[in-house]
Design a protein around this motif. Structure first.
Motif, PDB file in Angstrom:
ATOM      1  N   PHE A  77       0.832  -1.196   0.000  1.00 15.17           N
ATOM      2  CA  PHE A  77       0.000   0.000   0.000  1.00 15.17           C
ATOM      3  C   PHE A  77       0.869   1.249   0.000  1.00 15.17           C
ATOM      4  O   PHE A  77       1.878   1.303   0.697  1.00 15.17           O
ATOM      5  N   VAL A  78       0.443   2.241  -0.789  1.00 11.62           N
ATOM      6  CA  VAL A  78       1.152   3.513  -0.853  1.00 11.62           C
ATOM      7  C   VAL A  78       0.136   4.636  -0.662  1.00 11.62           C
ATOM      8  O   VAL A  78      -0.904   4.649  -1.325  1.00 11.62           O
ATOM      9  N   ALA A  79       0.437   5.556   0.252  1.00 15.07           N
ATOM     10  CA  ALA A  79      -0.417   6.719   0.492  1.00 15.07           C
ATOM     11  C   ALA A  79       0.252   7.945  -0.124  1.00 15.07           C
ATOM     12  O   ALA A  79       1.454   8.167   0.068  1.00 15.07           O
ATOM     13  N   TYR A  80      -0.536   8.721  -0.867  1.00 14.48           N
ATOM     14  CA  TYR A  80      -0.052   9.933  -1.526  1.00 14.48           C
ATOM     15  C   TYR A  80      -0.871  11.129  -1.078  1.00 14.48           C
ATOM     16  O   TYR A  80      -2.083  11.026  -0.866  1.00 14.48           O
ATOM     17  N   HIS A  81      -0.205  12.267  -0.973  1.00 17.29           N
ATOM     18  CA  HIS A  81      -0.887  13.539  -0.735  1.00 17.29           C
ATOM     19  C   HIS A  81      -0.371  14.536  -1.755  1.00 17.29           C
ATOM     20  O   HIS A  81       0.832  14.806  -1.811  1.00 17.29           O
ATOM     21  N   ARG A  82      -1.278  15.020  -2.586  1.00 16.48           N
ATOM     22  CA  ARG A  82      -0.947  15.986  -3.641  1.00 16.48           C
ATOM     23  C   ARG A  82       0.246  15.520  -4.491  1.00 16.48           C
ATOM     24  O   ARG A  82       1.169  16.278  -4.775  1.00 16.48           O
ATOM     25  N   GLY A  83       0.210  14.236  -4.861  1.00 16.79           N
ATOM     26  CA  GLY A  83       1.226  13.680  -5.754  1.00 16.79           C
ATOM     27  C   GLY A  83       2.505  13.245  -5.073  1.00 16.79           C
ATOM     28  O   GLY A  83       3.387  12.694  -5.717  1.00 16.79           O
ATOM     29  N   ARG A  84       2.611  13.477  -3.774  1.00 17.84           N
ATOM     30  CA  ARG A  84       3.831  13.129  -3.038  1.00 17.84           C
ATOM     31  C   ARG A  84       3.590  11.882  -2.182  1.00 17.84           C
ATOM     32  O   ARG A  84       2.600  11.801  -1.457  1.00 17.84           O
ATOM     33  N   MET A  85       4.489  10.918  -2.282  1.00 12.92           N
ATOM     34  CA  MET A  85       4.368   9.708  -1.491  1.00 12.92           C
ATOM     35  C   MET A  85       4.614  10.031  -0.026  1.00 12.92           C
ATOM     36  O   MET A  85       5.618  10.638   0.325  1.00 12.92           O
ATOM     37  N   LEU A  86       3.675   9.629   0.833  1.00  8.47           N
ATOM     38  CA  LEU A  86       3.807   9.856   2.266  1.00  8.47           C
ATOM     39  C   LEU A  86       4.355   8.632   2.983  1.00  8.47           C
ATOM     40  O   LEU A  86       5.216   8.738   3.838  1.00  8.47           O
ATOM     41  N   GLU A  87       3.786   7.477   2.670  1.00  9.48           N
ATOM     42  CA  GLU A  87       4.244   6.245   3.303  1.00  9.48           C
ATOM     43  C   GLU A  87       3.892   5.067   2.414  1.00  9.48           C
ATOM     44  O   GLU A  87       2.987   5.146   1.588  1.00  9.48           O
ATOM     45  N   CYS A  88       4.636   3.984   2.613  1.00 10.41           N
ATOM     46  CA  CYS A  88       4.380   2.771   1.859  1.00 10.41           C
ATOM     47  C   CYS A  88       4.838   1.571   2.677  1.00 10.41           C
ATOM     48  O   CYS A  88       5.833   1.645   3.396  1.00 10.41           O
ATOM     49  N   ASP A  89       4.078   0.489   2.558  1.00 12.51           N
ATOM     50  CA  ASP A  89       4.427  -0.708   3.311  1.00 12.51           C
ATOM     51  C   ASP A  89       3.539  -1.864   2.870  1.00 12.51           C
ATOM     52  O   ASP A  89       2.461  -1.657   2.311  1.00 12.51           O
ATOM     53  N   THR A  90       3.998  -3.068   3.156  1.00 16.31           N
ATOM     54  CA  THR A  90       3.175  -4.249   2.989  1.00 16.31           C
ATOM     55  C   THR A  90       2.249  -4.327   4.200  1.00 16.31           C
ATOM     56  O   THR A  90       2.712  -4.281   5.328  1.00 16.31           O
ATOM     57  N   LEU A  91       0.956  -4.403   3.949  1.00 14.50           N
ATOM     58  CA  LEU A  91      -0.025  -4.489   5.028  1.00 14.50           C
ATOM     59  C   LEU A  91      -0.766  -5.808   4.890  1.00 14.50           C
ATOM     60  O   LEU A  91      -1.119  -6.212   3.783  1.00 14.50           O
ATOM     61  N   GLN A  92      -1.013  -6.458   6.019  1.00 15.42           N
ATOM     62  CA  GLN A  92      -1.630  -7.778   5.967  1.00 15.42           C
ATOM     63  C   GLN A  92      -2.933  -7.879   6.746  1.00 15.42           C
ATOM     64  O   GLN A  92      -3.603  -8.904   6.688  1.00 15.42           O
ATOM     65  N   HIS A  93      -3.285  -6.821   7.470  1.00  8.16           N
ATOM     66  CA  HIS A  93      -4.480  -6.862   8.298  1.00  8.16           C
ATOM     67  C   HIS A  93      -5.347  -5.638   8.037  1.00  8.16           C
ATOM     68  O   HIS A  93      -4.836  -4.541   7.779  1.00  8.16           O
ATOM     69  N   GLU A  94      -6.649  -5.825   8.150  1.00  4.48           N
ATOM     70  CA  GLU A  94      -7.580  -4.732   7.902  1.00  4.48           C
ATOM     71  C   GLU A  94      -7.302  -3.535   8.808  1.00  4.48           C
ATOM     72  O   GLU A  94      -7.385  -2.385   8.368  1.00  4.48           O
ATOM     73  N   GLN A  95      -6.941  -3.770  10.057  1.00  2.00           N
ATOM     74  CA  GLN A  95      -6.665  -2.669  10.981  1.00  2.00           C
ATOM     75  C   GLN A  95      -5.477  -1.832  10.503  1.00  2.00           C
ATOM     76  O   GLN A  95      -5.468  -0.609  10.672  1.00  2.00           O
ATOM     77  N   GLU A  96      -4.490  -2.462   9.902  1.00  2.00           N
ATOM     78  CA  GLU A  96      -3.345  -1.713   9.369  1.00  2.00           C
ATOM     79  C   GLU A  96      -3.788  -0.788   8.242  1.00  2.00           C
ATOM     80  O   GLU A  96      -3.307   0.351   8.139  1.00  2.00           O
ATOM     81  N   VAL A  97      -4.708  -1.248   7.413  1.00  2.00           N
ATOM     82  CA  VAL A  97      -5.228  -0.412   6.322  1.00  2.00           C
ATOM     83  C   VAL A  97      -6.043   0.736   6.910  1.00  2.00           C
ATOM     84  O   VAL A  97      -5.900   1.889   6.484  1.00  2.00           O
ATOM     85  N   THR A  98      -6.869   0.437   7.907  1.00  2.00           N
ATOM     86  CA  THR A  98      -7.640   1.488   8.576  1.00  2.00           C
ATOM     87  C   THR A  98      -6.708   2.557   9.149  1.00  2.00           C
ATOM     88  O   THR A  98      -6.943   3.760   8.973  1.00  2.00           O
ATOM     89  N   ASP A  99      -5.655   2.126   9.815  1.00  2.00           N
ATOM     90  CA  ASP A  99      -4.705   3.072  10.408  1.00  2.00           C
ATOM     91  C   ASP A  99      -4.051   3.947   9.338  1.00  2.00           C
ATOM     92  O   ASP A  99      -3.902   5.161   9.524  1.00  2.00           O
TER      93      ASP A  99
END
Length: 113
Positions: A77-99
């Motif tokens: 999963f990769v989170a972007y804000h206004r085209g800039r990568m904020l964080e990225c990681d392998t996530l395996q649980h729904e709670q991690e995605v929620t966070d």
């Protein structure tokens, strides 16, 4: 908005079209990708996350996505804000995605409203 299936080219465009984006990189025969698929779709339709665009890419078919994953495994999963990568990681649980989604919602760039 439901999940947008895209490719490397679409990813480069969409991270600039939407202020906040979360991209899920999947792979063939990925059991965890399948396990998280219903919740990812649910999040995309949840009004709390209406300010986030949800993208899905198959890393097996997209060289840039595959390169971003490097030594990691799907689902990535990769989170972007206004085209800039904020964080990225392998996530395996729904709670991690929620966070991740909650951190993205709370993110404010310097000088942003």
């Amino acid at each position: 908005m439901s999940v947008i299936d895209t490719n490397d080219i679409g990813l480069r465009t969409l991270i600039h079209d939407y202020p906040k984006v979360v991209a899920k990189f999947t792979s063939e025969n990925c059991a965890i990708c399948e396990l998280l698929a219903p919740s990812f779709e649910k999040y995309s339709l949840d009004p709390r996350y209406s300010g986030i665009a949800f993208l899905r890419l198959n890393s097996d078919e997209n060289p840039v996505a595959r390169q971003m994953m490097a030594q990691r495994v799907a689902p990535f999963f990769v989170a972007y804000h206004r085209g800039r990568m904020l964080e990225c990681d392998t996530l395996q649980h729904e709670q991690e995605v929620t966070d991740l989604l909650e951190r993205l919602l709370d993110y404010r760039s310097v000088g942003a409203n």
